[in-house]
Design an enzyme around this catalytic site. Structure first.
Site, PDB file in Angstrom:
ATOM      1  N   HIS A 369       0.849  -1.191   0.000  1.00 18.52           N
ATOM      2  CA  HIS A 369       0.000   0.000   0.000  1.00 18.52           C
ATOM      3  C   HIS A 369       0.880   1.235   0.000  1.00 18.52           C
ATOM      4  O   HIS A 369       1.304   1.696   1.068  1.00 18.52           O
ATOM      5  CB  HIS A 369      -0.887   0.042   1.256  1.00 18.52           C
ATOM      6  CG  HIS A 369      -1.965  -0.994   1.278  1.00 18.52           C
ATOM      7  ND1 HIS A 369      -2.628  -1.337   2.439  1.00 18.52           N
ATOM      8  CD2 HIS A 369      -2.498  -1.751   0.297  1.00 18.52           C
ATOM      9  CE1 HIS A 369      -3.538  -2.267   2.153  1.00 18.52           C
ATOM     10  NE2 HIS A 369      -3.472  -2.543   0.869  1.00 18.52           N
ATOM     11  N   GLU A 370       1.214   1.748  -1.165  1.00 17.73           N
ATOM     12  CA  GLU A 370       1.908   3.045  -1.222  1.00 17.73           C
ATOM     13  C   GLU A 370       0.834   4.123  -1.185  1.00 17.73           C
ATOM     14  O   GLU A 370      -0.056   4.148  -2.030  1.00 17.73           O
ATOM     15  CB  GLU A 370       2.735   3.145  -2.506  1.00 17.73           C
ATOM     16  CG  GLU A 370       3.370   4.518  -2.740  1.00 17.73           C
ATOM     17  CD  GLU A 370       4.217   4.997  -1.583  1.00 17.73           C
ATOM     18  OE1 GLU A 370       5.208   4.348  -1.254  1.00 17.73           O
ATOM     19  OE2 GLU A 370       3.867   6.048  -0.972  1.00 17.73           O
ATOM     20  N   GLU A 450       8.974   4.702   5.071  1.00 15.29           N
ATOM     21  CA  GLU A 450       8.777   6.120   5.416  1.00 15.29           C
ATOM     22  C   GLU A 450       7.832   6.202   6.624  1.00 15.29           C
ATOM     23  O   GLU A 450       6.845   6.920   6.621  1.00 15.29           O
ATOM     24  CB  GLU A 450       8.219   6.955   4.257  1.00 15.29           C
ATOM     25  CG  GLU A 450       9.039   6.919   3.008  1.00 15.29           C
ATOM     26  CD  GLU A 450       8.829   5.647   2.203  1.00 15.29           C
ATOM     27  OE1 GLU A 450       9.838   5.021   1.853  1.00 15.29           O
ATOM     28  OE2 GLU A 450       7.677   5.261   1.947  1.00 15.29           O
ATOM     29  N   GLU A 474      17.664   0.571  -0.937  1.00 12.51           N
ATOM     30  CA  GLU A 474      17.260   1.265  -2.165  1.00 12.51           C
ATOM     31  C   GLU A 474      18.234   2.391  -2.532  1.00 12.51           C
ATOM     32  O   GLU A 474      18.420   2.702  -3.706  1.00 12.51           O
ATOM     33  CB  GLU A 474      15.844   1.816  -2.026  1.00 12.51           C
ATOM     34  CG  GLU A 474      15.704   2.828  -0.911  1.00 12.51           C
ATOM     35  CD  GLU A 474      14.266   3.291  -0.676  1.00 12.51           C
ATOM     36  OE1 GLU A 474      13.368   2.835  -1.375  1.00 12.51           O
ATOM     37  OE2 GLU A 474      14.070   4.128   0.230  1.00 12.51           O
TER      38      GLU A 474
HETATM   39  C1  NOJ Z   1       9.982   3.735  -0.872  1.00 15.08           C
HETATM   40  C2  NOJ Z   1      10.191   2.400  -0.253  1.00 15.08           C
HETATM   41  O1  NOJ Z   1      11.198   2.417   0.715  1.00 15.08           O
HETATM   42  C3  NOJ Z   1      10.500   1.429  -1.355  1.00 15.08           C
HETATM   43  O2  NOJ Z   1      10.843   0.182  -0.833  1.00 15.08           O
HETATM   44  C4  NOJ Z   1       9.318   1.344  -2.272  1.00 15.08           C
HETATM   45  O3  NOJ Z   1       9.656   0.503  -3.334  1.00 15.08           O
HETATM   46  C5  NOJ Z   1       8.952   2.727  -2.815  1.00 15.08           C
HETATM   47  N1  NOJ Z   1       8.857   3.669  -1.766  1.00 15.08           N
HETATM   48  C6  NOJ Z   1       7.623   2.695  -3.546  1.00 15.08           C
HETATM   49  O4  NOJ Z   1       6.582   2.475  -2.650  1.00 15.08           O
END
Ligand code: NOJ
Length: 665
Positions: A369-370, A450, A474
């Site tokens: 869930h972004e 986040e 990342e």
């Molecule tokens: C930041 C997250 O830390 C990362 O793992 C994710 O792929 C991206 N946001 C997209 O949601």
């Protein structure tokens, strides 16, 4: 001198004090003409000099003209069991004093300061009891201070800056730190280590620390769009303000203080929370080889996900995280989450068929869930989104809050432009707990990225399984700079003191976007699985890269994620660290050792192994001439027999590491 002036200048009067069970730490509370302060001593030396307590409330300061209305002491000693964690049994042994303070005049407001003192640190919190003259507290700030007595070096990240907790740790004299996040870790010249943080951040704003003068830090609560920092109806208690104190860096890591200061498990049987390893439809997007957005580069398609499920099943992974599975990613999604739909997949992702396909193979989809920080837009769909996951057997998910700090959307009740919130203000503290509680009702575990910082709430809500909250892997895909080798060592002694981190290790290709070199040796990527604690560990690289590094990949297949015990064998903040952990589900031990940009030779005694047992040690180490800059792939896997009477010499390359599995023969 007049009598009045004399009284005004009188020394503070100690009104309460309490020592830790083993008499290591002593905390005392003073009143200085009605203003409260506390001090902390360790074995007779002052660690925290007189430091103010109190509040800046909307209707006036609450730190003056106070008197003691009563006090109560108690001792507590229990051992409780973690459903999952770094160790199974946790001793919670402290002495406590609760001091009731009240204003002599004016509104006669009352509050309590409670100190819980352990041999390895302390926590204190404020409690506001129900009272006639005060129905709610509008807190503009806390006046809590931490005046560190011995000259100290500090490791910190800045607070109040755009990318929340995602900064490289800086090392400076404590008297040069700016506005910082917690945990902040300090080391005095004679080797005393102190970490300042908080525990049980519930319905309150996160605590930042601002340096007032010298080595004196003062709490500055994370802001809120409403102007005040916190608004609460009485009765309530603040989070615990914590100090972990040890004469070893490793002592901070071994301390259970933060967990102990949280309330016990509120969820009952949590056998549905499964520590495990997972793969993802993920790294390819950070490499920019595939996309979250739909179209020709879309990663989250049925066919591609099936392949990752097959790979997971063949190599013993329980989960497959899929990002970009739902509508909302097309266009500029960053900080712009109103387009996200969490209740249906994109047309090319057959979530029903994939979850059934996974179930046949013993692999679960892991949800994603972004929110892009459209938090209430997400909350509107939360129940339905979680129902979907529950129906499909998706029993964990990762969430995301990508936007600059201070830019989280909040609807303006008056209908005007959106309000903006911070990732760790009271609004988000409430939001995260709401998600965790809603997920728990459906037996789903949560892993926010986040996030708000960890304050040990996994004890109360064991489905809060991990989180990010620092510069993760990342950054090695696209970060400028990528994470230098000392970053992961720093994490162990700072961010990780707060709780588990979903760092997403295991990039065996050692390459980021466009071939950017990752500052690590191959063996180090394996060591991270033990050094950086999380009950869910990702094998973050692409399956084809694992097949190219079959020998090293074996450690990732074998390493455990849930532990009976964890110990720090050696380490210095920012320099190196060696941690050993005992698997909960076998008699195996695992060791992970990582260093900064300097090579190291670290002797370690194997005294932690069961005496009288012969073990096979599978050693994954840096090869001759390995160096993260010039020769990162030099790598050796060898085995030997060892017992608890043996010692090993770990030879770590610059930017290197070593991982070992010990299996009884
Ligand atoms: C930041 C997250 O830390 C990362 O793992 C994710 O792929 C991206 N946001 C997209 O949601």
């Amino acid at each position: 001198m007049s009598l009045l002036a004399f009284i005004a200048r009188a020394e503070p009067v100690t009104v309460a004090s309490v020592a830790s069970p083993g008499n290591v730490l002593t905390v005392s509370l003073q009143l200085d003409g009605g203003t409260p302060s506390y001090r902390v001593e360790r074995l007779g030396d002052t660690v925290v000099a007189d430091s103010r307590l109190g509040f800046q409330l909307r209707d006036g300061r609450l730190d003056r003209d106070l008197t003691v209305l009563g006090q109560a002491t108690r001792s507590f000693d229990e051992t409780w069991e973690q459903p999952w964690g770094e160790r199974r049994r946790v001793r919670n042994h402290y002495n406590e004093v609760a001091v009731q303070l009240g204003e002599r005049g004016g509104a006669k407001r009352r509050f309590e300061v409670v100190f819980r003192v352990y041999d390895d640190g302390l926590g204190f919190r404020y409690r506001f009891p129900e009272q006639a003259g005060m129905r709610e507290a509008i807190i503009d700030d806390e006046l809590t201070e931490f005046a560190i007595a011995p000259d100290a070096t500090a490791w910190w990240i800045p607070a109040g800056e755009p990318i929340h907790y995602e900064y490289l740790y800086q090392r400076t004299p404590l008297d040069q730190v700016p506005l910082v996040h917690t945990p902040i870790t300090l080391r005095s010249r004679d080797g005393l280590h102190v970490a300042i943080h908080e525990a049980a951040l519930v319905d309150y704003a996160g605590m930042w620390l601002r340096r007032i003068d010298g080595q004196r830090l003062r709490a500055q609560l994370s802001p809120s769009a409403e102007g005040w920092k916190v608004r609460r109806t009485l009765p309530f208690a603040t989070p615990w303000r914590t100090l972990q104190i040890s004469d070893r860096a490793g002592g901070l890591v071994e301390s259970d203080l933060i967990l102990n200061l949280n309330e016990p498990n509120a969820l009952g049987d949590v056998s549905w929370v499964k520590p495990s390893k997972y793969l993802g439809v993920w790294w390819s997007m950070h490499l920019d080889q595939e996309s979250w957005a739909t179209g020709p580069k879309h990663a989250a398609t049925t066919a591609k996900t099936k392949k990752v499920i097959d790979f997971a099943a063949a190599h013993g992974f329980r989960g497959v995280l899929v990002e970009g599975w739902n509508p909302g990613w097309d266009g500029n999604w960053v900080g712009n989450g109103d387009a996200f739909d969490f209740t249906r997949p994109t047309a090319d992702f057959d979530i029903e068929a994939l979850s059934a396909y996974g179930a046949k193979k013993g692999v679960r989809l892991i949800g994603h869930h972004e929110t892009g920080c459209a938090v209430e837009h997400y909350e509107d769909q939360l129940g339905a989104a979680l129902d979907l996951y529950a129906r499909l057997g998706v029993d964990s998910f990762k969430s995301g809050y990508v936007c600059d700090d201070g830019q989280v959307d909040r609807r303006n009740p008056a209908g005007g432009p959106l309000w903006r919130e911070w990732h760790d203000g009271q609004f988000m503290a409430r939001h995260h707990l709401k998600v965790v509680q809603e997920a728990a009702r459906r037996h789903i575990a949560v892993n926010p990225h986040e996030p708000i910082k960890d304050t040990g709430l996994r004890r109360t809500y064991p489905n809060w399984i991990s989180r990010e909250g620092a510069r993760g892997m990342e950054y090695n895909a696209w970060g400028q700079p990528p994470n230098p080798p000392d970053h992961e060592v720093n994490l162990v002694f700072t961010r990780l003191l707060a709780g588990p981190m979903d760092y997403t290790p295991g990039i065996l290709s050692l390459k980021g976007r466009g071939g950017q070199a990752i500052p690590s040796t191959l063996a180090r990527q394996l060591a991270l699985y033990v050094a950086i604690y999380s009950p869910i560990q990702m094998a973050a690289d692409l399956p084809e890269h694992y097949l190219q590094h079959r020998e090293a990949f074996r450690f990732i297949e074998d390493v455990a994620v849930d532990w009976d015990d964890s110990r720090v064998l050696n380490g210095e903040v920012g320099d190196y660290v060696t941690i050993v952990r005992k698997d909960r589900h076998s008699r195996d031990w695992f060791l992970g050792s990582i260093t900064d940009e300097h090579g190291r030779v670290l002797p370690v005694s194997l005294g932690f192994l069961e005496p009288g047992v012969r073990y096979r040690a599978e050693i994954y180490r840096d090869g001759d001439g390995a160096d993260f800059r010039r020769n990162p792939f030099a790598f050796v896997r060898d085995t030997r027999e060892v017992t608890s009477a043996d010692a090993l010499t770990l030879v770590l390359a610059p930017g290197g590491g070593q991982a070992i599995r010990f299996t009884p023969l």
